[in-house]
Every structure is written in structure tokens, then in C-alpha cells.
Design an enzyme around this catalytic site. Structure first.
Site, mmCIF file in Angstrom:
data_model
loop_
_atom_site.group_PDB
_atom_site.id
_atom_site.type_symbol
_atom_site.label_atom_id
_atom_site.label_comp_id
_atom_site.label_asym_id
_atom_site.label_seq_id
_atom_site.Cartn_x
_atom_site.Cartn_y
_atom_site.Cartn_z
ATOM 1 N N ASP A 255 0.892 -1.128 -0.072
ATOM 2 C CA ASP A 255 -0.037 0.105 0.029
ATOM 3 C C ASP A 255 0.928 1.145 0.087
ATOM 4 O O ASP A 255 2.012 1.022 -0.200
ATOM 5 C CB ASP A 255 -0.977 0.161 1.148
ATOM 6 N N HIS A 309 -3.090 4.171 -3.772
ATOM 7 C CA HIS A 309 -2.738 3.310 -2.572
ATOM 8 C C HIS A 309 -1.222 2.976 -3.107
ATOM 9 O O HIS A 309 -0.805 1.622 -2.651
ATOM 10 C CB HIS A 309 -3.442 2.096 -2.221
ATOM 11 N N GLU A 373 -10.056 3.549 -3.975
ATOM 12 C CA GLU A 373 -10.106 4.989 -3.480
ATOM 13 C C GLU A 373 -9.282 5.848 -4.425
ATOM 14 O O GLU A 373 -8.305 6.485 -4.039
ATOM 15 C CB GLU A 373 -9.630 4.779 -1.995
#
Length: 637
Positions: A255, A309, A373
Site C-alpha cells: 500500500d 494506494h 479509492e
């Protein structure tokens, strides 16, 4: 009642011996259990009741239900004769029908089964010797040659146990392949219990079980980027999964916070991205975890989350946007920010090298490409990205940035296909703006993509995705994010998805209700632990036994509610702890030993009506207090 000398003599006559150094006297209390009206009742041992008193696990094996020690509950017919036989643990034999020499996978599977049996015995020295010889016969249609677990793998099995007068017990397990047979072994182990009164291992003498899972995808997700988890901790999670027949470990390995994975052609990713040199998953580590999972019937599926990410490890490459940008809340949902720059052609070569190692190490039947996201604001903050878009006649609206994302996904997918030798491995993506209308129709082929749902279970988007023919995996955060219910870490108060989710809510998270008429497109579900506030020292009690509640939902899809499962889950939790998993305590141990005495049911357990009336009275007082507070009435002071 105090234990009398006669009661002690009876215990010794039945093979009981005191533990070394233990003192026996008039103050020792020794308990057993009796089945009464379908419930195991605790009794003090005496000369009068000793012959019929049994230990709690033995009682629960048959009393009230023929699945009392099983988790998850089987989906097919279950027949258990209320009779046990002592097992001679020294003479257990495994036979793989039609195979002369077993490979390492079968050998490791048998050893693990014996380890589970050993964990049931609190003191080997006091174990009563002798008993029936247990022969375990495994019959598989694949002739004992295990293949990898895939979406269409048949995990069903049949288990038949019988005993004879010659002092032998035979457990026949029949399955299509290794994975079904492994599940059968797990069930057999749960039908073997330790009788702490007679100090012996006992097994159901005659039994028949037909079983198969309802859902083919039964998983847990662990994020190993926010905090690092040792190989030992990951293996412990795989141990728990195997015990409840979960079959997918979703490894969210990288991430923006860290890049702890060794990539052979890109060593700088881990050197720059790992928290320390010792917190890197080497190729040897990954291969070890993958094989450890395979022995336990678990696919270890990697996720490379992108294009968002992404951060640590990508320094000096000029391939990212908004890297560690501040103030971070303008560009991402939590620090540090970072997204790949889809306009940099060389970035896709780096992706190919990452994908190549992941495919070599995991040989995945399904691959997770993330897609979580993505921030338009992040990409829009990059002058080079804006220039690249305007030079092609694009605008800078949301639709244009979704077009940019579609470009990235197409290019990245081509690199996946290249390292997979054109096998067109199914791809999983998280729900996002790209999976909303109209973008999902423009950029994602339902024949290729599986969508993992992380929004709430009643999100209307779910059925919009399903009706288009996409298969889904459910991870609705309101029931399956097991990191919920902690303090805030970027602000005060509690974390964003609070409150804490109890096992009952996990158990009641019915995928049939979520999907409606499109249930045939639901592959299954995953519970997730995002590790911002969890590390390996708190991992076990966050997953377990709540992950076991998910396991029964996915294996059996029970029509009954959580109440019918509670007493079995308490017993199962003890089994987890027995095997070295630090599962969270659900109730005082008194509740385990006094079945059905703890749950409250005002309508069936309170006959005098006074309790219900008192609760209604308290409710009325609460309503009045609420009203008073709102009106600032003097009487409230």
C-alpha cells in the site's frame, strides 16, 4: 457436595490418575455433565451419577443436536449414533486409496491432523492407554494427485465412520479431490473429543455426514502494509482458516505506507519501501506461506492495489502523483498519499515485473488488481498529467479522469495477461467510481472482472452491478470490516467505521438478502482487517472467533439465527485457543459450562412477565429523560 474417597476410587478405576504433584483431598471438586432435555447440565460427580456422567465435549457431541461439536455446520444429511469409542492414539493409520506413495502435500496434511489431535490432550502422561485402532481411508477421484484450488473446484465430501467387534474403527472419507478430502478430515477431527473424566480420546463410533459448501469463495483479507505481520502470524491465521474451512487468504501485501515485498528485478521497491530490512517478505517467505495455505485447503491470493494506494518504495521513479502530499486530506483518504501516473509508459514495465513475481510465486487462479479509492484531485494536482490529457483533446472533468483510469486499467491488464501467458485470469476490483454508472459499462468487461463490494450491504449500487452480469464478492464494511470499533488515529473520537461489529452481526450478514434475485452471481464473501491500528500482537482476537461466524455463514448459509449457533461457537472458540490462536473471549466461561443460562429471551425464558414489564418501564423512563433533555425542562434537573 464434596468429593468422597469413594468418588476418587471410582475415578481411578476408570483410568483417571492425578497430575504429577497434584494433591487430592476432601476439598477437590470434580464435575461432569449429563444430557437433560437436550442440554448438557453440569453435575458434581458422585457414586450415584458417575457411570452416566461425561465430560462437556462428549456430552455436546450428541446432546440436543448431532452437530454439537461441528463448526461450520454441514449442509447435507448428518447421522450420529449416540455412542463413542476410545481411540488408541498410538495406532492411528492413514490410507490413501489407490496410491502407494503419498506426496509431500498428503504427508503434511496427515501430520497437521495428528497435531490437531494432540492439541486435545492436556496431559499425555495421564492419558489412558489402549482403545480401538482408528483407520482413516481417503478416497479421491483424482487418484491423490492434488491440483490447485480454483473457482470451479468441487469441495464436497462424504464421511462415514463405523466400528466393529475386532477393536477397529474405520473412517472413510470420499471426495472428488484433495480439497474435499481435507475438509472431511477437518470434520472427522471435530468428532473426536477428549473425555477429561476417563482421561481418554473418544470418537463417534458410527456416523455418516454428507457435506458441501454453499459459496465457493470464503475468505479473509489481511493488510500487511500499514503494519507488518510476521510469517508466523500469517501462518497462525491460515491455521484458524483451515479449522473452519475458509478457503481464500486475500493478501493485501502493499500500500502507500510500505512496500514489504521482494521483487526480483526491482529490489529498490522493498529497499526504499519496507519499514526495516527485516520486514520484507522474501520469495522464500511467500513460497512458504503459499504452500502452508495449500496444505490447509487455502488459496493465497495476492493483491497489488493500484493505481491509488501507492507510495513508499516508488521514490526517485517520477511515476507517481501527489506522493506524500500535504495537507493529505485534499488528495487521499489517509496519509501518506500517492497514486501511479498512468501517463508514464515506463511505469507499466515496473508493474509487469511486480506481476511476474506474484504469478510465479502464487500461480493464482484469480488475481486482485485493487482499484480502491482513486482520487481525481490527486491526478488533477499533477501538471504533467493535465498536459498529457489536454494534448489529446480531453477535458479535466470526472469523466475525463475516469477515461484516464480506463487507459491505466487496459494497459495494466495487458501486462497481467503477458505474465500469465495469455490465460485471461479473472480479475477482481474494488467498488469505486469506476464501477459506477456509466463508467462500468465503458471500461470493465463483466466476463473478465469480478467486483468486490466494500460499501454497505444495502447499497443500491450492488444490484446495479449484479444485473449487468458481474460476479461479486461481498465485504460490506458494516458487517465484515473487523478493524472497526477503535479510537481515531487521524482525529479524536472513534475510527471511521465504528462501532465494533459483534460476531452476531457477522453471522446474520445474509448474502441472499444482499443480492436478492441475483444470488447466482455471488461467489461468496471476505472479512477484512485493515491494519492501521492492528499488528500481529492484536491480530488473533480481531479475526477470531468472528471469522468463524463468517465461515458458517458461507459454508452453510443457515436459515436459523445466531442464537442456535451460540453454544457451538463457545465450544469452537475453546478449540481455537487449544490450537494456539488467541481468539477473543465471548462470554464468561461459566456460560460455556452452563448451556443456555446466559442468553436473554424475554418471551420464552421469563414466565412471570415482571421482567418484561420492568424493561418496558425502563424504556419509558429513558424516553421521558430524552424528551426532557431536549426541552430543557426543570423537572429533568
Amino acid at each position: 457436595m464434596r468429593c468422597t474417597a469413594l468418588a476418587i476410587a471410582l475415578l481411578v478405576a476408570f483410568g483417571w490418575t492425578p497430575a504429577p504433584g497434584a494433591a487430592l483431598g476432601a476439598d477437590d471438586l470434580i464435575y461432569g455433565y449429563e444430557c437433560s432435555n437436550g442440554v448438557c447440565r453440569k453435575v458434581e460427580l458422585s457414586e450415584e451419577n458417575f457411570a452416566r456422567a461425561i465430560s462437556l465435549p462428549v456430552c455436546r457431541l450428541f446432546c440436543g443436536s448431532n452437530i454439537g461439536t461441528l463448526w461450520p455446520k454441514p449442509t447435507g444429511a448428518v447421522q450420529l449414533e449416540p455412542l463413542t469409542r476410545q481411540v488408541d492414539v498410538a495406532t492411528i493409520q492413514f490410507h490413501l486409496a489407490g496410491v502407494d506413495k503419498k506426496d509431500k502435500l498428503w504427508q503434511a496434511t496427515e501430520q497437521r491432523w495428528l497435531d490437531l489431535l494432540e492439541a486435545k490432550i492436556p496431559n499425555r502422561k495421564s492419558l489412558k492407554e489402549g482403545g480401538y485402532q482408528l483407520n482413516i481411508v481417503l478416497n479421491t477421484a483424482d487418484n491423490g494427485v492434488p491440483a490447485r484450488l480454483q473457482l470451479d473446484t468441487d469441495e464436497s465430501y462424504e464421511l462415514n465412520i463405523g466400528s466393529n467387534s475386532a477393536g477397529q474403527i474405520t473412517a472413510n472419507i470420499t471426495a472428488v479431490n484433495f480439497f474435499g478430502a481435507r475438509h472431511g478430515l477437518e470434520t472427522l477431527n471435530q468428532l473426536i473429543v477428549y473425555d477429561d473424566i476417563r482421561r481418554e480420546i473418544q470418537v463417534a463410533a458410527n456416523a455418516s455426514i454428507s457435506d458441501a459448501p454453499v459459496y465457493k469463495w470464503r475468505g479473509l483479507l489481511l493488510d500487511t502494509s500499514r503494519n507488518y505481520f510476521s510469517v508466523k502470524a500469517i501462518k497462525r491465521t491460515l491455521d484458524g482458516m483451515a479449522m473452519v474451512k475458509l478457503n481464500t487468504f486475500h493478501w493485501h501485501i502493499t500500500d502507500s505506507h510500505s512496500f514489504p515485498l521482494e521483487v526480483s528485478k526491482r529490489p529498490e521497491l522493498a529497499k526504499l519501501g519496507a519499514y526495516t530490512p527485516s520486514k520484507v517478505y522474501t520469495h522464500s517467505d511467500v513460497a512458504d506461506i503459499v504452500e502452508y495455505g495449500r496444505v490447509r485447503g487455502i488459496r493465497v491470493m495476492p493483491e497489488f492495489d493500484s493505481p491509488a494506494h501507492v507510495g513508499e518504495g516508488w521514490q526517485h521513479k517520477n511515476m507517481t502523483a501527489c506522493f506524500n502530499a500535504q495537507p493529505w486530506n485534499k488528495y487521499c483518504v489517509e496519509p501518506p498519499c500517492g497514486q501511479l501516473d498512468p501517463t508514464v509508459d515506463g511505469m507499466y514495465d515496473v508493474l509487469e515485473d511486480i506481476f511476474s513475481d506474484m504469478f510465479k510465486l502464487h500461480n493464482p487462479d484469480v488475481f486482485h488488481m485493487g482499484g480502491d479509492e482513486v482520487s481525481v484531485a490527486c491526478w488533477n494536482s499533477s501538471p504533467s498529467i493535465r498536459n498529457w490529457m489536454t494534448q489529446r483533446g480531453w477535458g479535466l472533468s470526472e469523466a475525463d479522469f475516469m477515461r484516464l483510469w480506463g487507459h491505466y486499467q487496459t494497459e495494466a491488464l495487458s501486462r497481467v495477461d503477458r505474465v500469465a501467458n495469455g490465460s485471461h485470469t479473472p480479475i477482481i476490483l474494488w467498488t469505486s467510481t469506476l464501477t459506477n454508472e456509466p463508467y462500468i459499462d465503458d471500461y470493465l468487461n463483466p466476463l473478465r472482472y469480478i467486483i468486490q463490494i466494500w460499501t454497505t450491504g444495502n447499497d443500491k449500487v450492488i444490484k446495479k452491478i449484479l444485473k449487468r452480469g458481474y460476479r461479486i464478492i461481498v465485504s460490506n464494511y458494516d458487517a465484515l470490516y473487523l478493524d472497526c470499533g477503535g479510537g481515531g488515529w487521524v482525529t479524536d473520537g472513534n475510527n471511521w467505521c465504528s462501532p465494533y461489529i459483534g460476531w452476531q452481526k457477522v453471522y446474520q450478514n445474509n448474502l441472499t438478502k444482499i443480492a436478492g434475485d441475483y444470488e447466482h452471481h455471488v461467489l461468496g464473501a471476505e472479512a477484512a482487517i485493515w491494519s492501521e491500528q492492528i499488528d500481529e500482537y492484536t491480530l488473533d482476537n480481531r479475526f477470531w472467533p468472528r471469522a468463524s461466524a463468517l465461515a458458517e455463514r458461507l459454508w452453510s448459509n443457515p436459515s436459523e439465527g445466531w442464537r442456535q449457533a451460540e453454544s457451538r461457537l463457545l465450544l469452537h472458540r475453546e478449540r481455537l485457543v487449544e490450537n494456539g490462536i488467541g481468539a477473543e473471549a465471548l462470554q464468561p466461561q461459566w456460560c460455556l459450562q452452563n448451556e443456555n443460562e446466559c442468553p436473554v429471551d424475554a418471551y420464552t425464558q421469563r414466565s412471570d412477565g415482571l421482567w418484561l414489564a420492568s424493561q418496558l418501564g425502563l424504556l419509558l423512563v429513558g424516553v421521558l429523560i430524552c424528551a426532557c433533555n431536549k426541552l430543557h425542562m426543570k423537572v429533568c434537573e
